[in-house]
Design a protein around this motif. Structure first.
Motif, PDB file in Angstrom:
ATOM      1  N   GLN A   7       0.831  -1.205   0.000  1.00  0.00           N
ATOM      2  CA  GLN A   7       0.000   0.000   0.000  1.00  0.00           C
ATOM      3  C   GLN A   7       0.865   1.256   0.000  1.00  0.00           C
ATOM      4  O   GLN A   7       0.573   2.230  -0.706  1.00  0.00           O
ATOM      5  CB  GLN A   7      -0.921   0.000   1.219  1.00  0.00           C
ATOM      6  CG  GLN A   7      -1.871   1.189   1.284  1.00  0.00           C
ATOM      7  CD  GLN A   7      -2.860   1.095   2.437  1.00  0.00           C
ATOM      8  OE1 GLN A   7      -2.942   0.071   3.118  1.00  0.00           O
ATOM      9  NE2 GLN A   7      -3.604   2.145   2.675  1.00  0.00           N
ATOM     10  N   VAL A   8       1.943   1.233   0.768  1.00  0.00           N
ATOM     11  CA  VAL A   8       2.856   2.376   0.808  1.00  0.00           C
ATOM     12  C   VAL A   8       3.500   2.595  -0.563  1.00  0.00           C
ATOM     13  O   VAL A   8       3.717   3.735  -0.981  1.00  0.00           O
ATOM     14  CB  VAL A   8       3.934   2.175   1.896  1.00  0.00           C
ATOM     15  CG1 VAL A   8       5.025   3.239   1.790  1.00  0.00           C
ATOM     16  CG2 VAL A   8       3.300   2.213   3.281  1.00  0.00           C
ATOM     17  N   PHE A   9       3.795   1.509  -1.263  1.00  0.00           N
ATOM     18  CA  PHE A   9       4.357   1.631  -2.616  1.00  0.00           C
ATOM     19  C   PHE A   9       3.467   2.523  -3.476  1.00  0.00           C
ATOM     20  O   PHE A   9       3.946   3.416  -4.179  1.00  0.00           O
ATOM     21  CB  PHE A   9       4.488   0.252  -3.259  1.00  0.00           C
ATOM     22  CG  PHE A   9       4.893   0.288  -4.712  1.00  0.00           C
ATOM     23  CD1 PHE A   9       6.229   0.260  -5.074  1.00  0.00           C
ATOM     24  CD2 PHE A   9       3.934   0.354  -5.721  1.00  0.00           C
ATOM     25  CE1 PHE A   9       6.607   0.301  -6.418  1.00  0.00           C
ATOM     26  CE2 PHE A   9       4.301   0.397  -7.062  1.00  0.00           C
ATOM     27  CZ  PHE A   9       5.641   0.368  -7.410  1.00  0.00           C
ATOM     28  N   MET A  10       2.170   2.282  -3.418  1.00  0.00           N
ATOM     29  CA  MET A  10       1.234   3.052  -4.227  1.00  0.00           C
ATOM     30  C   MET A  10       1.118   4.490  -3.718  1.00  0.00           C
ATOM     31  O   MET A  10       1.157   5.448  -4.502  1.00  0.00           O
ATOM     32  CB  MET A  10      -0.133   2.375  -4.212  1.00  0.00           C
ATOM     33  CG  MET A  10      -1.133   2.974  -5.180  1.00  0.00           C
ATOM     34  SD  MET A  10      -0.783   2.558  -6.901  1.00  0.00           S
ATOM     35  CE  MET A  10      -1.722   1.040  -7.062  1.00  0.00           C
ATOM     36  N   ALA A  11       0.982   4.646  -2.406  1.00  0.00           N
ATOM     37  CA  ALA A  11       0.837   5.986  -1.833  1.00  0.00           C
ATOM     38  C   ALA A  11       2.078   6.837  -2.078  1.00  0.00           C
ATOM     39  O   ALA A  11       1.986   8.012  -2.442  1.00  0.00           O
ATOM     40  CB  ALA A  11       0.550   5.883  -0.334  1.00  0.00           C
ATOM     41  N   GLN A  12       3.251   6.243  -1.887  1.00  0.00           N
ATOM     42  CA  GLN A  12       4.495   6.992  -2.068  1.00  0.00           C
ATOM     43  C   GLN A  12       4.726   7.338  -3.535  1.00  0.00           C
ATOM     44  O   GLN A  12       5.318   8.369  -3.850  1.00  0.00           O
ATOM     45  CB  GLN A  12       5.674   6.191  -1.511  1.00  0.00           C
ATOM     46  CG  GLN A  12       6.943   7.002  -1.308  1.00  0.00           C
ATOM     47  CD  GLN A  12       6.802   8.058  -0.224  1.00  0.00           C
ATOM     48  OE1 GLN A  12       5.997   7.920   0.690  1.00  0.00           O
ATOM     49  NE2 GLN A  12       7.573   9.115  -0.328  1.00  0.00           N
TER      50      GLN A  12
END
Length: 252
Positions: free
Chosen positions: A107-112
């Motif tokens: 999820q962080v991959f997408m948000a970042q």
């Protein structure tokens, strides 16, 4: 698809799980990634989308619905148990590491990525990804190429560092000397930088420092200054007025 959702949970939890499972209709079913090799694309992308859906449905007005995912990922990064996202799903040493990697770090991959290319470009990327790869079997490279085409930025470095290593994003303000600001990259993963400068006269100014290997900048209203080559651990620049405080923003 047949999904079993357990009871004895709060209403918010029940809706959250339902939203997550519904989001799998897109990520892993219509966009059929290999969930043994790229489980983080399955669970992470689904968590990102369902997080925003829950934010809208419950009118939470949270500017960062992925905040809990960031906390989970930071915990994993500091635990000594993290393995690269390229690890096969059944080859993680710890179940906890698998779970946090697949759901939170994915999820962080997408948000970042939204921080790197801009929120609007991320939305366009997700839509274009669906148009290009629905009913097919996309890989991480396929997704990042869509993001490159939409944003006009080079992003192979982002996928490499985020998925193939356990490098972390860690920047600090090293020093402030009147009008000269020096930043320091303490982690091994590079990032473009959004920076807020508060001057002694009370006024503020936002700066944007592109990452050299992006070959461009995201859309921004901030003052764009010279890009930062990843190999250099420090970066200095001068402002027009004396500086009181500097704030680095590394989260979308």
């Amino acid at each position: 698809m047949c999904t079993l959702i357990t009871g004895n949970r709060s209403f918010g939890s029940l809706v959250g799980v339902t939203a997550h499972e519904m989001a799998h209709t897109w990520f892993q079913f219509l966009l059929a990634t290999n969930e043994a090799k790229h489980e983080w694309m399955d669970e992470g992308f689904t968590s990102y989308i369902s997080g925003w859906a829950m934010n809208d449905i419950f009118e939470r007005n949270n500017p960062n619905p992925s905040a809990n995912a960031y906390r989970g990922y930071i915990y994993l990064a500091n635990s000594g148990k993290e393995q690269p996202l390229t690890t096969h799903a059944d080859r993680y040493m710890y179940n906890e590491a698998y779970g946090i990697s697949a759901y939170s770090k994915g999820q962080v991959f997408m948000a970042q990525l939204g921080y790197v290319i801009g929120k609007d470009n991320l939305k366009k990327t997700i839509k274009q990804y669906f148009k290009d790869w629905a009913f097919k079997h996309p890989t991480p490279n396929d997704f990042i190429r869509v993001a490159e085409k939409v944003s006009g930025l080079e992003l192979d470095w982002y996928l490499t560092d985020f998925a193939q290593t356990t490098n972390t994003i860690d920047y600090a303000v090293k020093s402030v000397d009147e009008k000269t600001i020096t930043l320091e990259r303490k982690g091994l993963m590079p990032m473009p930088i959004d920076l807020k400068v508060i001057y002694n006269d009370g006024t503020t100014e936002n700066f944007y420092i592109p990452l050299q290997m992006m070959r461009g900048e995201k859309p921004t209203s901030a003052t764009i200054i010279k890009d930062w080559a990843w190999a250099y651990p420090t970066y200095s620049f001068e402002t027009k007025k004396s500086v009181k405080n500097v704030q680095i923003d590394l989260v979308v």
